[in-house]
Design a protein around this motif. Structure first.
Motif, PDB file in Angstrom:
ATOM      1  N   THR A  37      -1.165   7.413  10.035  1.00  8.60           N
ATOM      2  CA  THR A  37       0.069   7.134   9.298  1.00  8.60           C
ATOM      3  C   THR A  37       0.587   8.384   8.588  1.00  8.60           C
ATOM      4  O   THR A  37       1.787   8.509   8.371  1.00  8.60           O
ATOM      5  CB  THR A  37      -0.148   6.005   8.273  1.00  8.60           C
ATOM      6  OG1 THR A  37      -1.221   6.365   7.410  1.00  8.60           O
ATOM      7  CG2 THR A  37      -0.452   4.695   8.968  1.00  8.60           C
ATOM      8  N   THR A  95       6.745   3.428  10.433  1.00  7.33           N
ATOM      9  CA  THR A  95       6.539   2.004  10.169  1.00  7.33           C
ATOM     10  C   THR A  95       7.221   1.144  11.224  1.00  7.33           C
ATOM     11  O   THR A  95       6.910  -0.040  11.353  1.00  7.33           O
ATOM     12  CB  THR A  95       7.049   1.620   8.770  1.00  7.33           C
ATOM     13  OG1 THR A  95       8.394   2.087   8.609  1.00  7.33           O
ATOM     14  CG2 THR A  95       6.168   2.205   7.685  1.00  7.33           C
ATOM     15  N   LYS A 155       3.117  -7.114   9.757  1.00 14.12           N
ATOM     16  CA  LYS A 155       3.926  -7.261   8.536  1.00 14.12           C
ATOM     17  C   LYS A 155       3.639  -8.598   7.861  1.00 14.12           C
ATOM     18  O   LYS A 155       3.541  -8.676   6.633  1.00 14.12           O
ATOM     19  CB  LYS A 155       5.406  -7.114   8.863  1.00 14.12           C
ATOM     20  CG  LYS A 155       5.768  -5.690   9.269  1.00 14.12           C
ATOM     21  CD  LYS A 155       7.214  -5.577   9.687  1.00 14.12           C
ATOM     22  CE  LYS A 155       7.516  -4.164  10.184  1.00 14.12           C
ATOM     23  NZ  LYS A 155       8.910  -4.037  10.632  1.00 14.12           N
ATOM     24  N   PRO A 213       7.014  -3.062   4.947  1.00 14.75           N
ATOM     25  CA  PRO A 213       8.227  -2.261   5.034  1.00 14.75           C
ATOM     26  C   PRO A 213       9.366  -3.122   5.577  1.00 14.75           C
ATOM     27  O   PRO A 213       9.146  -4.023   6.383  1.00 14.75           O
ATOM     28  CB  PRO A 213       7.865  -1.140   6.006  1.00 14.75           C
ATOM     29  CG  PRO A 213       6.738  -1.697   6.812  1.00 14.75           C
ATOM     30  CD  PRO A 213       6.009  -2.635   5.916  1.00 14.75           C
ATOM     31  N   CYS A 231       0.873   6.013   1.646  1.00 10.15           N
ATOM     32  CA  CYS A 231       1.902   5.295   2.403  1.00 10.15           C
ATOM     33  C   CYS A 231       2.450   4.087   1.645  1.00 10.15           C
ATOM     34  O   CYS A 231       3.317   3.387   2.148  1.00 10.15           O
ATOM     35  CB  CYS A 231       1.381   4.892   3.777  1.00 10.15           C
ATOM     36  SG  CYS A 231      -0.151   3.967   3.747  1.00 10.15           S
TER      37      CYS A 231
END
Length: 173
Positions: free
Chosen positions: A60, A98, A106, A117, A154
């Motif tokens: 990430t 993302t 998610k 996100p 993140c």
């Protein structure tokens, strides 16, 4: 008696690659164990060439501290299932976004108490401003950012003004 390597040598490579992908895809993220590396979009490719499995991951962040743990977990998971020669490769291009997270991932973040996100990363386009982050606990939009960086780079730390609970928000990038 037939050994596992002998059986694997008889299995078509496509089947072995699909099996290796399923095993790798089940490895969880050490920082957010509710997510697999597939949910997160970190798992990019799994290839089988003869007896060698090559797994490609994209962290990430380029300095992500979880990369070594993910690499070790991949090797352990694959070798435990009979793949003796495992190579985990790291690629930084294209950079992780993302946008690669699955909708299932998610949903898992939300259930885990982390606001997922929203929107899409601004890759070569307009940078959209997020006006509010929905609380993953009560659903309120009356939230405020407490710190740009939360428990990991993140994520940002937020507080819900409705239920007064702090929560992480996985930033769009």
């Amino acid at each position: 008696m037939v050994t596992l390597p002998e059986i694997q040598s008889r299995v078509p490579i496509a089947d072995a690659a699909a099996r290796a992908w399923r095993i790798a895809a089940a490895v969880t993220d050490p920082e957010v164990p509710a997510l697999t590396i597939e949910d997160l979009g970190v798992l990019r490719e799994v290839a089988v060439d003869g007896g060698r499995v090559t797994v490609t991951i994209t962290p990430t962040y380029s300095g992500c501290p979880a990369v070594d743990t993910i690499r070790d977990d991949l090797v352990l998971a694959l070798t435990a299932e009979g793949f003796d020669d495992v190579d985990v490769r790291l690629t930084l291009t294209p950079a992780w976004t993302t946008d690669w997270m699955s909708e299932t991932g998610k949903d898992k973040l939300r259930a885990y108490g982390i606001a997922p996100p929203t929107g899409r990363a601004a890759v070569g386009g307009v940078i959209r401003l997020q006006l509010a982050v929905k609380c993953p606990r009560c659903g309120s939009l009356d939230t405020k950012e407490l710190a740009r960086f939360g428990s990991t780079s993140c994520k940002a730390l937020y507080e819900c003004r409705a239920c007064l609970e702090p929560f992480d928000h996985f930033k769009v990038h």
